[in-house]
Design a protein around this motif. Structure first.
Motif, PDB file in Angstrom:
ATOM      1  N   GLY A  73       1.055  -1.233   0.313  1.00 60.53           N
ATOM      2  CA  GLY A  73       0.302  -0.249  -0.187  1.00 60.53           C
ATOM      3  C   GLY A  73       1.199   1.085   0.058  1.00 60.53           C
ATOM      4  N   CYS A  74       2.506   1.342  -0.153  1.00 60.37           N
ATOM      5  CA  CYS A  74       2.614   2.294  -0.743  1.00 60.37           C
ATOM      6  C   CYS A  74       2.752   3.234  -1.465  1.00 60.37           C
ATOM      7  CB  CYS A  74       4.442   2.320   0.168  1.00 60.37           C
ATOM      8  SG  CYS A  74       4.835   1.056   1.392  1.00 60.37           S
ATOM      9  N   THR A  75       3.175   4.594  -1.668  1.00 63.44           N
ATOM     10  CA  THR A  75       2.519   4.828  -2.975  1.00 63.44           C
ATOM     11  C   THR A  75       3.695   5.437  -3.528  1.00 63.44           C
ATOM     12  OG1 THR A  75       1.884   6.982  -1.150  1.00 63.44           O
ATOM     13  CG2 THR A  75       0.080   5.594  -2.436  1.00 63.44           C
ATOM     14  N   GLU A  76       3.873   6.554  -4.417  1.00 63.26           N
ATOM     15  CA  GLU A  76       4.687   7.066  -5.059  1.00 63.26           C
ATOM     16  C   GLU A  76       6.142   6.513  -5.251  1.00 63.26           C
ATOM     17  OE1 GLU A  76       4.980  11.405  -3.611  1.00 63.26           O
ATOM     18  OE2 GLU A  76       2.816  10.749  -3.397  1.00 63.26           O
ATOM     19  N   VAL A  77       6.442   5.690  -4.980  1.00 62.88           N
ATOM     20  CA  VAL A  77       7.162   4.098  -4.653  1.00 62.88           C
ATOM     21  C   VAL A  77       7.901   4.381  -6.259  1.00 62.88           C
ATOM     22  CG1 VAL A  77       7.788   2.037  -4.333  1.00 62.88           C
ATOM     23  CG2 VAL A  77       5.820   2.724  -2.861  1.00 62.88           C
ATOM     24  N   ARG A  78       9.405   4.324  -6.029  1.00 67.00           N
ATOM     25  CA  ARG A  78      10.084   4.568  -7.319  1.00 67.00           C
ATOM     26  C   ARG A  78      11.549   4.675  -7.060  1.00 67.00           C
ATOM     27  NH1 ARG A  78       9.360   8.996  -5.221  1.00 67.00           N
ATOM     28  NH2 ARG A  78      11.405  10.870  -4.958  1.00 67.00           N
ATOM     29  N   ARG A  79      12.258   3.056  -7.605  1.00 64.84           N
ATOM     30  CA  ARG A  79      13.932   2.994  -7.365  1.00 64.84           C
ATOM     31  C   ARG A  79      14.597   4.087  -7.755  1.00 64.84           C
ATOM     32  NH1 ARG A  79      18.243   1.971  -9.394  1.00 64.84           N
ATOM     33  NH2 ARG A  79      17.564   1.757 -11.615  1.00 64.84           N
ATOM     34  N   VAL A  80      15.153   4.447  -6.932  1.00 66.36           N
ATOM     35  CA  VAL A  80      16.623   5.391  -7.289  1.00 66.36           C
ATOM     36  C   VAL A  80      17.787   5.575  -7.202  1.00 66.36           C
ATOM     37  CG1 VAL A  80      14.593   7.940  -6.716  1.00 66.36           C
ATOM     38  CG2 VAL A  80      15.811   7.133  -4.887  1.00 66.36           C
ATOM     39  N   GLY A  81      17.538   4.087  -7.067  1.00 67.48           N
ATOM     40  CA  GLY A  81      18.788   3.860  -6.274  1.00 67.48           C
ATOM     41  C   GLY A  81      19.764   4.289  -7.725  1.00 67.48           C
ATOM     42  N   ALA A  82      21.143   4.219  -7.426  1.00 66.25           N
ATOM     43  CA  ALA A  82      22.243   4.902  -8.497  1.00 66.25           C
ATOM     44  C   ALA A  82      23.561   5.669  -7.736  1.00 66.25           C
ATOM     45  CB  ALA A  82      22.389   5.518  -9.576  1.00 66.25           C
ATOM     46  N   ALA A  83      24.909   5.887  -8.822  1.00 62.19           N
ATOM     47  CA  ALA A  83      25.829   5.430  -7.964  1.00 62.19           C
ATOM     48  C   ALA A  83      25.444   7.520  -8.338  1.00 62.19           C
ATOM     49  CB  ALA A  83      26.826   6.275  -9.270  1.00 62.19           C
ATOM     50  N   ASN A  84      26.129   7.474  -6.445  1.00 55.67           N
ATOM     51  CA  ASN A  84      25.632   8.717  -5.629  1.00 55.67           C
ATOM     52  C   ASN A  84      24.258   9.120  -5.565  1.00 55.67           C
ATOM     53  OD1 ASN A  84      28.416   9.586  -6.171  1.00 55.67           O
ATOM     54  ND2 ASN A  84      28.255  10.594  -8.797  1.00 55.67           N
ATOM     55  N   ASP A  85      23.903   7.804  -4.885  1.00 60.98           N
ATOM     56  CA  ASP A  85      22.507   8.176  -4.873  1.00 60.98           C
ATOM     57  C   ASP A  85      22.069   8.669  -3.265  1.00 60.98           C
ATOM     58  OD1 ASP A  85      23.227   6.020  -2.860  1.00 60.98           O
ATOM     59  OD2 ASP A  85      22.304   4.635  -4.421  1.00 60.98           O
ATOM     60  N   LEU A  86      23.294   9.147  -2.473  1.00 60.00           N
ATOM     61  CA  LEU A  86      23.033   9.536  -1.069  1.00 60.00           C
ATOM     62  C   LEU A  86      22.134   8.161   0.101  1.00 60.00           C
ATOM     63  CD1 LEU A  86      22.921  12.848  -1.706  1.00 60.00           C
ATOM     64  CD2 LEU A  86      24.723  11.955  -0.588  1.00 60.00           C
ATOM     65  N   GLY A  87      22.476   6.879  -0.399  1.00 59.72           N
ATOM     66  CA  GLY A  87      22.053   6.645   0.157  1.00 59.72           C
ATOM     67  C   GLY A  87      21.051   5.369   0.036  1.00 59.72           C
ATOM     68  N   ALA A  88      19.811   5.952  -0.729  1.00 58.73           N
ATOM     69  CA  ALA A  88      18.489   5.975  -0.948  1.00 58.73           C
ATOM     70  C   ALA A  88      18.643   5.217  -2.024  1.00 58.73           C
ATOM     71  CB  ALA A  88      17.915   7.480  -0.892  1.00 58.73           C
ATOM     72  N   LYS A 120      26.486   5.446   7.614  1.00 59.25           N
ATOM     73  CA  LYS A 120      26.004   5.837   6.424  1.00 59.25           C
ATOM     74  C   LYS A 120      25.235   6.238   5.882  1.00 59.25           C
ATOM     75  CE  LYS A 120      31.110   3.979   4.322  1.00 59.25           C
ATOM     76  NZ  LYS A 120      30.524   3.052   3.785  1.00 59.25           N
ATOM     77  N   PHE A 121      23.784   5.682   5.858  1.00 61.36           N
ATOM     78  CA  PHE A 121      22.664   5.373   5.869  1.00 61.36           C
ATOM     79  C   PHE A 121      22.318   6.674   6.936  1.00 61.36           C
ATOM     80  CE2 PHE A 121      18.032   4.326   6.534  1.00 61.36           C
ATOM     81  CZ  PHE A 121      17.527   4.390   4.390  1.00 61.36           C
ATOM     82  N   ASN A 122      22.887   6.493   7.923  1.00 57.71           N
ATOM     83  CA  ASN A 122      21.889   8.082   9.383  1.00 57.71           C
ATOM     84  C   ASN A 122      22.413   9.116   9.340  1.00 57.71           C
ATOM     85  OD1 ASN A 122      20.044   8.438  11.572  1.00 57.71           O
ATOM     86  ND2 ASN A 122      22.437   8.121  12.454  1.00 57.71           N
ATOM     87  N   GLY A 123      23.239   8.814   8.234  1.00 60.13           N
ATOM     88  CA  GLY A 123      23.637  10.034   7.894  1.00 60.13           C
ATOM     89  C   GLY A 123      23.125  11.730   6.673  1.00 60.13           C
ATOM     90  N   THR A 124      22.600  10.269   5.819  1.00 60.00           N
ATOM     91  CA  THR A 124      21.947  11.001   4.712  1.00 60.00           C
ATOM     92  C   THR A 124      19.898  11.226   4.657  1.00 60.00           C
ATOM     93  OG1 THR A 124      22.158   9.258   2.930  1.00 60.00           O
ATOM     94  CG2 THR A 124      23.871  10.903   3.328  1.00 60.00           C
ATOM     95  N   ALA A 125      19.853   9.159   4.934  1.00 60.20           N
ATOM     96  CA  ALA A 125      18.152   9.399   4.843  1.00 60.20           C
ATOM     97  C   ALA A 125      17.331  11.055   5.405  1.00 60.20           C
ATOM     98  CB  ALA A 125      18.243   8.575   6.370  1.00 60.20           C
ATOM     99  N   ARG A 126      17.962  10.627   7.004  1.00 55.22           N
ATOM    100  CA  ARG A 126      16.701  12.802   6.718  1.00 55.22           C
ATOM    101  C   ARG A 126      17.206  13.937   6.866  1.00 55.22           C
ATOM    102  NH1 ARG A 126      16.689   8.864  11.998  1.00 55.22           N
ATOM    103  NH2 ARG A 126      14.735   8.104  12.177  1.00 55.22           N
TER     104      ARG A 126
END
Length: 193
Positions: A73-88, A120-126
């Motif tokens: 049921g999540c909406t607006e879902v998109r795969r954004v992973g790539a080089a320099n994705d800043l952990g998303a 690393k993830f914590n540093g960029t996620a929020r």
């Protein structure tokens, strides 16, 4: 009624009670055996499905996680992973509207994810992605230090075990409420497990 007839009736009643009791015990054993068989079947199916996960490349794993989010049921879902994705790797919105940012690590089952990856993830996620719910999904286990870090920083971890449950139909929202500081294990799986 004579004493002999009374004894025969009593013996017949006791015999019938013994037969009924035996049938009930037999039925319980059969029900327990069926329950054990179904649990083993579910375990085998989960392992088979996890074998498919371990066979994915990192891009396929990210899309797989995105699809699980959509299913729940999540909406607006998109795969954004790539080089320099800043952990998303995957972004979207939970059914209640909160922003979800997902980091995906498709590692071999005998590896672990350590605290540096979570730092690393914590540093960029929020800060970079404005996540309300930072979610780190791995196809292996998290180290004890990683789980402790996640608990201190309110990161949601889905390890190989929880991923199996998620894949089998457990809703993502149910996984978000788990206390990662006390759940799971950091024991590495052997390559043959």
């Amino acid at each position: 009624m004579g004493t002999g007839a009374l004894v025969l009736v009593l013996l017949a009643v006791l015999g019938a009670a013994g037969v009924v009791g035996g049938l009930v015990r037999s039925g319980r054993r059969e029900a327990e055996a069926e329950k054990a068989r179904l649990a083993e079947q579910a375990r085998i199916q989960a392992v088979r499905s996890m074998e498919a996960v371990w066979a994915m490349d990192p891009l396929q794993f990210e899309e797989y996680v995105a699809e699980l989010c959509r299913r729940d049921g999540c909406t607006e879902v998109r795969r954004v992973g790539a080089a320099n994705d800043l952990g998303a790797d995957v972004m979207g919105r939970l059914p209640d509207g909160r922003k979800l940012v997902v980091q995906c690590k498709r590692y071999a089952k005998h590896r672990t994810v350590g605290s540096p990856d979570l730092q690393k993830f914590n540093g960029t996620a929020r800060s970079e992605h404005r996540a309300d719910v930072p979610l780190f999904v791995a196809s292996c286990r998290f180290t004890k230090q990683a789980r402790a870090f996640a608990a201190r920083h309110d990161l949601v971890l889905v390890d190989v075990d929880l991923l199996g449950f998620w894949n089998s139909g457990t809703a993502l929202t149910a996984l978000l409420d788990l206390d990662i500081g006390r759940s799971g294990t950091n024991r590495k799986l052997a390559p043959g497990d």
